[in-house]
Design an enzyme around this catalytic site. Structure first.
Site, mmCIF file in Angstrom:
data_model
loop_
_atom_site.group_PDB
_atom_site.id
_atom_site.type_symbol
_atom_site.label_atom_id
_atom_site.label_comp_id
_atom_site.label_asym_id
_atom_site.label_seq_id
_atom_site.Cartn_x
_atom_site.Cartn_y
_atom_site.Cartn_z
ATOM 1 N N HIS A 41 1.340 -2.459 -11.449
ATOM 2 C CA HIS A 41 -0.005 -2.813 -10.961
ATOM 3 C C HIS A 41 -0.891 -2.985 -12.195
ATOM 4 O O HIS A 41 -1.184 -1.989 -12.869
ATOM 5 C CB HIS A 41 -0.587 -1.696 -10.096
ATOM 6 C CG HIS A 41 0.241 -1.348 -8.890
ATOM 7 N ND1 HIS A 41 -0.005 -1.853 -7.631
ATOM 8 C CD2 HIS A 41 1.310 -0.524 -8.738
ATOM 9 C CE1 HIS A 41 0.874 -1.358 -6.766
ATOM 10 N NE2 HIS A 41 1.694 -0.552 -7.413
ATOM 11 N N PHE A 42 -1.278 -4.222 -12.486
ATOM 12 C CA PHE A 42 -2.088 -4.468 -13.685
ATOM 13 C C PHE A 42 -3.566 -4.694 -13.367
ATOM 14 O O PHE A 42 -4.361 -5.002 -14.248
ATOM 15 C CB PHE A 42 -1.506 -5.617 -14.513
ATOM 16 C CG PHE A 42 -0.279 -5.239 -15.339
ATOM 17 C CD1 PHE A 42 0.134 -3.918 -15.465
ATOM 18 C CD2 PHE A 42 0.458 -6.219 -16.009
ATOM 19 C CE1 PHE A 42 1.255 -3.570 -16.231
ATOM 20 C CE2 PHE A 42 1.563 -5.882 -16.783
ATOM 21 C CZ PHE A 42 1.972 -4.557 -16.900
ATOM 22 N N ARG A 43 -3.955 -4.625 -12.077
ATOM 23 C CA ARG A 43 -5.350 -4.438 -11.668
ATOM 24 C C ARG A 43 -6.293 -5.596 -11.888
ATOM 25 O O ARG A 43 -7.493 -5.440 -11.644
ATOM 26 C CB ARG A 43 -5.961 -3.202 -12.365
ATOM 27 C CG ARG A 43 -5.155 -1.915 -12.289
ATOM 28 C CD ARG A 43 -4.938 -1.478 -10.882
ATOM 29 N NE ARG A 43 -4.482 -0.088 -10.791
ATOM 30 C CZ ARG A 43 -3.875 0.418 -9.735
ATOM 31 N NH1 ARG A 43 -3.641 -0.337 -8.668
ATOM 32 N NH2 ARG A 43 -3.511 1.679 -9.703
ATOM 33 N N ASN A 93 -2.286 -5.752 -4.942
ATOM 34 C CA ASN A 93 -3.448 -4.974 -4.474
ATOM 35 C C ASN A 93 -4.578 -4.966 -5.501
ATOM 36 O O ASN A 93 -5.055 -3.933 -5.945
ATOM 37 C CB ASN A 93 -3.048 -3.548 -4.069
ATOM 38 C CG ASN A 93 -2.320 -2.782 -5.155
ATOM 39 O OD1 ASN A 93 -1.759 -3.367 -6.078
ATOM 40 N ND2 ASN A 93 -2.329 -1.466 -5.047
ATOM 41 N N HIS A 104 6.352 -1.310 0.683
ATOM 42 C CA HIS A 104 5.940 0.085 0.526
ATOM 43 C C HIS A 104 6.179 0.724 1.884
ATOM 44 O O HIS A 104 5.492 0.404 2.855
ATOM 45 C CB HIS A 104 4.464 0.174 0.132
ATOM 46 C CG HIS A 104 4.001 1.575 -0.083
ATOM 47 N ND1 HIS A 104 3.544 2.039 -1.291
ATOM 48 C CD2 HIS A 104 3.953 2.646 0.756
ATOM 49 C CE1 HIS A 104 3.237 3.318 -1.196
ATOM 50 N NE2 HIS A 104 3.465 3.706 0.051
ATOM 51 N N HIS A 157 10.325 2.117 -4.455
ATOM 52 C CA HIS A 157 10.142 3.525 -4.841
ATOM 53 C C HIS A 157 10.642 4.561 -3.809
ATOM 54 O O HIS A 157 9.863 5.283 -3.221
ATOM 55 C CB HIS A 157 8.699 3.836 -5.239
ATOM 56 C CG HIS A 157 7.618 3.189 -4.405
ATOM 57 N ND1 HIS A 157 7.629 3.161 -3.038
ATOM 58 C CD2 HIS A 157 6.476 2.565 -4.779
ATOM 59 C CE1 HIS A 157 6.541 2.552 -2.611
ATOM 60 N NE2 HIS A 157 5.827 2.176 -3.636
ATOM 61 N N ASP A 217 6.552 1.293 -11.083
ATOM 62 C CA ASP A 217 5.369 1.458 -10.244
ATOM 63 C C ASP A 217 4.173 1.887 -11.093
ATOM 64 O O ASP A 217 3.386 2.755 -10.686
ATOM 65 C CB ASP A 217 5.634 2.460 -9.108
ATOM 66 C CG ASP A 217 4.555 2.395 -8.027
ATOM 67 O OD1 ASP A 217 3.681 1.511 -8.096
ATOM 68 O OD2 ASP A 217 4.587 3.246 -7.117
ATOM 69 N N HIS A 255 -4.899 4.708 -13.140
ATOM 70 C CA HIS A 255 -6.255 5.079 -12.717
ATOM 71 C C HIS A 255 -6.874 5.840 -13.882
ATOM 72 O O HIS A 255 -6.152 6.507 -14.646
ATOM 73 C CB HIS A 255 -6.218 5.987 -11.488
ATOM 74 C CG HIS A 255 -5.609 5.334 -10.280
ATOM 75 N ND1 HIS A 255 -6.249 4.367 -9.548
ATOM 76 C CD2 HIS A 255 -4.405 5.513 -9.691
ATOM 77 C CE1 HIS A 255 -5.464 3.977 -8.545
ATOM 78 N NE2 HIS A 255 -4.329 4.650 -8.613
#
Ligand code: DOR
Length: 442
Positions: A63-65, A95, A180, A233, A303, A307
């Site tokens: 997840h690189f946001r 996401n 997921h 996962h 994964d 944060h």
């Protein structure tokens, strides 16, 4: 005498043919020869004496946001962490904000990543109730890793909790889709099991049954629609046992954190090991390792879910779920190789051959003539301590801070270019979208 652009000389190559000394000749970014090239010349020579040369490690879940959550990470910082950790390709998750659920959002990510990211990349498109009719076209776009569905809610608003919604998505698509798998209805019912201030209640709330129940529903839907699913996962022994009976439709991802951390980590690291699906007790970890040995596990994905320190420090359950992982995947797993938990060949199987086999990535995931010269070069004997200040992620922390490992990435080679060498970023920003054989156009 034959002259190659680059020859990686004297390394010990670990590929589909075993682990043995070989030179690798590169021309136009692709592998042009493999074997004893002592009689060939090179314009550039990379001496790999004493080092192991693996097919480039592909981390199929990060997840690189970017866009929208770039205070945590962006495509540049995330991919810098990737190559510093020896990873040469990533599949990135939808996401973001806006969600990657439309053609516009997808195209914008491809544009933002091309010649800016440090490794090659593919983006997942999020499957939702609203975009079902567009998915068949979206999953075929160059650079698309496929469709990703959240059946249980996690970071962001992507959610398709109902069987009808998942069935509609599976019916619409043709490629393998990633899930997921945690049952949202059970998560809702069990919310009161979260103990404020106590992250060790996270795996009680998000119990093994929550994961298993969802995975059973998902497999039934895959069978009903005749489609292939990739269960991300896996965190329970029960799912490993169940999925062993469904390898015709289901592929299985395991993560370094579920293989390395267990519920005793909550006492030391608290919310910093809070993750969905959660870190559980040792009995699950042992069974996931058994899935690695037996071959039930197909792929290792980090994964990587960054944060900020502040977001992690909110009191549980307001604390965000997720931890960094893309940069520590190779060192933590090589440490497991050195400890005898898996062979180097099995590591290569899960991080290169597995992605190639399951997703049909064009020219990636093997050291073979005609393939892109993507290589992960490692020193299996180097002992180093992982520290927060090594982590390139904007989040700036790792759950492995202070842990000493044996086995370290020395080089990340992308299409023949030394992108990372001896811990330094040497050739920045050459990232290109990956192509997939099931979505070739023309
Ligand atoms: O813990 C998690 N964090 N699990 C996920 O599936 C999503 C991820 C995130 O994006 O933060």
């Amino acid at each position: 005498m034959h002259i190659f652009e680059t020859i990686f000389r004297n390394g010990i190559v670990a590929n589909h043919d075993g682990v043995k000394e070989a030179d690798i000749g590169v021309q136009n970014g692709r592998i042009a020869a493999l074997g004893d090239l002592s009689r060939a010349a090179d314009e550039t020579m990379v001496d790999c004496k004493g080092l192991h040369v693996l097919p480039g490690v592909i981390d199929t879940q990060v997840h690189f946001r970017e866009p929208g959550l770039t205070h945590k990470e962006d495509l540049e910082s995330g991919s810098r962490g990737a190559v510093l950790g020896g990873v040469t390709g990533v599949f990135e998750m939808p996401n973001t904000n806006p969600l990657t659920t439309t053609r516009e959002a997808f195209d914008a990510k491809i544009a933002a990543g091309t010649n800016r990211m440090h490794c090659d990349f593919a983006f997942y498109v999020g499957g939702t109730h609203e975009n079902v009719s567009e998915l068949r076209e979206l999953e075929k776009l160059p650079g698309c890793a496929g469709i990703k569905v959240f059946m249980g809610s996690s970071t962001g608003s992507l959610l398709v909790q109902d069987d009808d919604g998942v069935e509609a998505i599976l019916s619409a698509i043709t490629r393998r889709a990633a899930f997921h798998s945690e049952d949202e209805y059970m998560l809702e019912e069990r919310k009161d099991l979260r103990i404020p201030g106590d992250p060790s209640s996270h795996p009680v709330w998000r119990s093994p049954e929550v994961a298993l129940n969802c995975t059973k529903r998902l497999v039934a839907l895959a069978r009903k629609t005749g489609k292939r699913i990739h269960v991300l996962h896996i965190s329970t022994g029960e799912e490993i046992a169940f999925l062993a009976d469904h390898k015709d439709v289901a592929s299985v991802e395991v993560t370094p954190h579920h293989l390395t951390l267990d519920d005793t980590s909550y006492a030391r690291l608290g919310t910093f090991v809070q993750m969905n699906p959660p870190i559980r007790d040792k009995s699950h970890q042992d069974k996931i390792w058994a899935g690695v040995s037996s071959g039930v596990a197909d792929i290792l994905g980090s994964d990587h879910a960054p944060h900020t320190l502040q977001e992690k420090q909110h009191p549980y359950p307001m604390s965000h779920s997720g931890m960094t992982g893309v940069q520590t995947l190779v060192p933590t797993m090589l440490n497991h190789v050195n400890a005898g938990k898996l062979s180097l060949e099995r590591f290569v199987d899960m991080t290169s051959h597995g992605p190639n086999r399951l997703f049909g990535i064009v020219r990636k995931g093997r050291i073979a003539v005609g393939y892109d010269a993507d290589l992960t070069i490692v020193d299996l004997k180097r002992r180093k301590t992982i520290t927060n200040d090594w982590i390139a992620s904007r989040a700036g922390w790792t759950p492995y801070d202070g842990i000493t490992v044996t086995g370290w990435p020395v080089g990340a080679i992308v299409r023949g270019h030394r992108v990372m060498w001896q811990g330094e970023l040497v050739t920045p920003g050459i990232g290109q979208p990956m192509l997939f054989s099931e979505a070739l156009t023309g």
